[in-house]
Design an enzyme around this catalytic site. Structure first.
Site, mmCIF file in Angstrom:
data_model
loop_
_atom_site.group_PDB
_atom_site.id
_atom_site.type_symbol
_atom_site.label_atom_id
_atom_site.label_comp_id
_atom_site.label_asym_id
_atom_site.label_seq_id
_atom_site.Cartn_x
_atom_site.Cartn_y
_atom_site.Cartn_z
ATOM 1 N N GLU A 226 54.153 -26.361 9.495
ATOM 2 C CA GLU A 226 54.655 -25.526 8.374
ATOM 3 C C GLU A 226 53.585 -25.246 7.590
ATOM 4 O OE1 GLU A 226 57.123 -23.886 9.249
ATOM 5 O OE2 GLU A 226 58.045 -25.010 10.723
ATOM 6 N N CYS A 260 54.270 -21.576 -0.467
ATOM 7 C CA CYS A 260 53.662 -21.403 0.887
ATOM 8 C C CYS A 260 53.964 -19.999 1.135
ATOM 9 C CB CYS A 260 54.109 -22.285 2.136
ATOM 10 S SG CYS A 260 55.873 -22.720 2.579
#
Length: 486
Positions: A226, A260
């Site tokens: 991720e 993110c």
């Protein structure tokens, strides 16, 4: 310092990690079938410990960041850690049910039956980042435990107070044969990534992910990555500019942009540039009339990242780039003590070869590019590495469809930013440089499970009936003829 007082060495940590992995694997094998009741109990213990320690978590994160709003921590770390565990508890029994699959002709006609059963993998390694250090442990842990696995966790060394607290929480909630946590710096992280897990999930920077994959390859450990990237925001001519920038700046200033999924740059119609800048300034002023002494505005995590972000601005300034800090109270950020705050900063029409346009920002800086024709936005996004998210603001369905179908990103959010991550039934993951694999909800359960294919043959000898056994003859030719038929 005598021998008994010596600090643990890397060798000690490696030995402990290896012995814990073996201990967890032995316990997993001895346990056999992991019932729904056992899985739910483990998930509920995670919920309970997060609720019990919620105020201590806010204090620890505020210490690590030097300024991390209590509300942000409770919403994005504690609450967002509890939600996936509750979701798994609610849906676990249905996820665990075997799935019937169609059986091919002619096997289906004589009683052959096919199904898939989801089996735990064993021991899963979780490497968590510093930006949401609690959430990024407990969110994947929800899928890991729901699937019936054991877990070993490596938290970030950038949040030492939080990591120490999580070690206390994990030790209270779980036996080390169920879940264990290992603190330490990059050397411990490297040793952790070298362990022969049954699966590993890493959340963090793309540059580090390359090392993680290299380490995992030595033991053929499957990995979920991720990562992040430069997530674009396309603002249409059909968008409500003020409403759009309110939502964009909410996402960009949350955790000071250290997300993110944060908007990394805007693509706006050239005639709307000044309106967009004004709307961004208005939105920030409403949320943060003051910033320096405002406990609701997050500090940059450490000096290294503070200098990195200021370095982007220094390069832009040296190149004659216009820089617009959004500083409603006209505060002097050079005088701050104890915090590392950077105001939300707009950079209109940045040169494409600036570092801020090449590297993920992970901070409160927001470049704004303009376009004349909407087709330019598609071409520009496709000229860059594939991001974790793409955002579209507007009501033009043709543009929306074009962005979704003609660009590739981990996910898309329409008329908002970041909110897609809160949808537990949507898989969360990147593509290419922004990640590999996905989790959350059912997808997380499946990611951390082995989908075992099971076929039950009928009592009749289907091989003989179909001429698949020597000596071959007419039945064989008939079967071959059927297979080769157009």
């Amino acid at each position: 310092m005598n021998a008994e007082q010596q600090l643990p060495t890397l060798g000690d940590s490696e030995q402990k990690m290896n012995s814990t992995l073996q201990m967890q694997r032995d316990a997993y094998l001895k346990e056999g079938i992991v019932s729904a009741e056992i899985r739910i109990d483990r998930l509920q213990r995670g919920v309970d410990v997060l609720i019990k320690y919620n105020e201590k978590i806010t204090d620890a994160l505020n210490t690590d960041f030097t300024c991390r709003p209590r509300e942000v921590t409770l919403l994005t770390d504690v609450g967002a850690g509890i939600a996936p565990m509750k979701h798994a508890i609610k849906h676990l029994r249905s996820w665990m049910k075997p799935e019937k699959r169609p059986t091919m002709f002619p096997f289906n006609l004589v009683g052959g039956r096919s199904r898939i059963e989801y089996q735990p993998l064993g021991v899963v390694g979780i490497i968590a980042p510093w930006n949401f250090p609690v959430n990024m442990v407990f969110a994947p842990l929800a899928g890991v435990l729901a699937a019936g696995n054991r877990a070993m966790i490596k938290p970030s060394e950038f949040t030492p107070a939080t990591s120490a607290l999580m070690a206390e929480m994990i030790a209270e909630a779980y036996d080390p044969t169920e879940v264990a946590i290992f603190d330490g710096g990059p050397e411990v992280g490297q040793a952790f990534s070298n362990l022969p897990f049954d699966h590993m999930i890493f959340t963090g920077a793309t540059s580090i992910a390359r090392h993680i994959l290299t380490a995992a390859a030595r033991n053929l450990v499957p990995v979920t990555l991720e990562l992040g990237g430069k997530s674009p925001v396309v603002i249409s001519r059909s968008a409500d500019i003020e409403k759009s920038l309110g939502r964009i700046m909410t996402g960009k200033t949350l955790n000071a942009g250290q997300i993110c999924l944060a908007p990394d740059y805007l693509l706006v119609p050239e005639e709307k540039l000044h309106e967009v800048i004004a709307a961004a300034q208005k939105a920030v002023a409403q949320m943060y009339p003051r910033i320096l002494d405002n406990p609701q505005y997050t500090s940059v995590i450490n000096e290294r990242h503070f200098q990195r972000l200021n370095g982007y601005l220094a390069e832009a300034s040296e190149r004659g780039q216009k820089i617009i800090p959004i500083n409603p109270a006209k505060e002097d950020f050079s005088t701050q003590q104890g915090t590392l705050k950077i105001p939300p900063t707009l950079i209109p029409e940045p040169a494409d070869d600036l570092k801020m346009m090449e590297e993920e920002l992970f901070g409160p800086l927001l470049p704004i590019r303009t376009y004349n024709n909407f087709e330019e936005t598609i071409s520009y996004i496709n000229s860059k590495p594939r991001p974790l998210a793409a955002y579209y603001f507007g009501d033009d369905k043709q543009e929306e469809t074009a962005l979704i179908s003609r660009t590739t990103s981990g996910g898309v959010c329409i008329n908002d930013v970041v909110m897609q991550v809160a949808q537990e039934d949507l898989p969360f993951g990147g593509v290419g440089p922004s990640g590999m694999g996905a989790y959350h909800g059912l997808k997380g359960f499946q990611t951390f499970s082995h989908a075992k294919s099971i076929y039950r043959q009928a009592s009749i000898n289907i091989a003989k009936l179909g001429g698949m056994l020597p000596p071959y003859g007419k039945a064989t030719e008939s079967t071959i003829k059927m297979q080769l038929k157009k």
